[in-house]
Write an enzyme that holds these catalytic residues in place. Sequence first.
Site: not given
Length: 686
Positions: A539, A624, A659
């Site tokens: 991330s 995501d 995610h």
Amino acid sequence: MTNKDIKTPKVEKIEKKLEIHGDVRIDNYYWLNDRENSKVIDYLNTENVYYDDKTAHTKKFQEDLFQELKSRIKEDDESVPYKKNNYYYITRFKKGKQYPVFARKKESLEAKEEILFDVNKLAEGFSYYKLSGLSVSPNNKLMAFGIDTVSRRQYTLQFKNLETGKLFPEKIENTTGSASWADDNKTVFYTQKNPTTLRSEKVFRHILGTDPLNDIEVFFEQDEAFSTYVYRTKSEKYLIIGSHSTVSTEYRILDAATPTGKFQIFQPRERDLEYNIAHYNNHFYILTNKDKAINFKLMKTPIAETLKENWFDVIPHREDVLLEDISIFKEFLVIEERSNGLNKIRIMRWDNSEDYYLPFKEEAYSAGVYFNPEFDTSCIRYGYNSMTTPSSVIDFNVDTKRKEIKKEQQVLGGKFNKNNYKSERLWANAIDGTKIPISLVYHKNTSLTKETSLLLYGYGSYGYTIDAGFSSTRLSLLDRGFIFAIAHVRGSEYLGRKWYEDGKLLKKKNTFTDFVDCAKFLITKNYTSKKHLYASGGSAGGLLMGAIINMNPDLFNGVLASVPFVDVVTTMLDDSIPLTTGEYDEWGNPNEKEYYEYMKSYSPYDNVTKQNYPNMLITTGLNDSQVQYFEPAKWIAKLRELKVGNNILLMHTEMDTGHGGASGRFDALKEVARDYSFILDLEGSL
């Protein structure tokens, strides 16, 4: 064996000019952001086929490693029961099953068990399934819960009659997945998301059994830099609507006994004024940075006088101690602090008769107060672990000063002995003279030389701190001679709030240079060498990976970049992308020239050049919602276009997840096995 017929993926270049502030950027892969374009899906699948081919020789090892990781886990595991409103709540896993079972027992742990949800049954037929936000009504007869089957964090809110087991007919779409009950056991408040940006923006009031189309909107957060949420205080007295941005908060309060009443503003929002509130007796307690208290302080105010001019200090600000959280009990207050990078748990009695810290002896560890829903109790529950010590759940009795270990994480397989591992905390010198902490762990038989393999992990954004905690999966690296290290770079709050402020906005590059300096320090001190050094981040940590390989492409032999945020400028200029507007105070607003130029100077995608990049595995998820799949897709396309040399460059896209990766506990281990196999293969350790 690899298939020689499978060629390196190539993707069409379609020039798009992006112009702002008189500056033109050419983005040849912008078109990959259209998930409805079949060519985009074809390209992602082509990359997956290429990944499968190039890693075919590791497939058996990946499966063996997965079984190794799985063998350490107690498959028939269950949580320590917690008590709330006369019921004990338990979460358990069954052997061979991916998902939890939620249950409860009335009044006593010897009572008959009531199954609330068996998620294994609910998840049948779904490639992804997440049950979230379980919330029981005050009379214990009803439950609200959220379901996400796509992995976009857009939950469908539903309700269950716990006496009959029947579901109520209404389904409320596009929520955060949680709801808060009023005292009447029929009114709930929930938060709905913007369908495009996914910002949590509206709070509604719903009457159980009625059509959601008739729900009353009680609050709309119009400022796109803020998100909103609703919850009930631990005292059960108030319903709270919160509004939150990176640098400001605001709360509205309502007596839970009057759900049709009007929420009253606690203290109007002000830029750079952050505060959190907790209710106890006739006061609200406020954790805040008011009066330039950068590390926060604790204040309180009468319930009828909530404006900031009425607040007064309970625990004043300290320059060297970060005040992170508080937990309120009937007879005492529990404070979570961070000093010199380490967690501290402090206990203060309301009558001022006692004020002390729980003792922790290891050099580096992670400790935090657990979920403590009971208000009238003499016990606090907290968690403890370190890089060599598995997690424990501990009850501490503030009356007797005795602690009881309620559960210790079991590491199965018969091989683990904590005394076989060593951990250290080191301090690297940053380029500007700042000391950067590094936590590391290794097997006691591992020689620390230039031939030692080392995986360096980093994150460094949003003030989120990665503590020196335990991981059973990590043992598969340590037992093969790896050192695992965490670089506590600026951008986290490891050394206080200033540590975060010095790693954001126009100081963001400190995060990247800190990580590079930690890597160079470990090489200089003979813990490893460039040939055996690896980096990992996901991330915003993926942004870190992208930045460091542009800055120092020869420093690492391999890099793992998970769901990486790499197209910083374009994403932050597109306010239709989920979460963008709420991120301006973290990264800056590139509509302002100063921030645009600074972002552009480090944005990984914008700074890919013709150079020899390290071996890389990039992973992402098609669904995501935090970092869109097209950021890593564009990134690898540009890397393939410009990189020189023969180092490996791979991307794997999970076509069914988002995610957080896989929803099942075993599927998540397969992702770990995939990543570890990549670097172990580079080390010749398969």
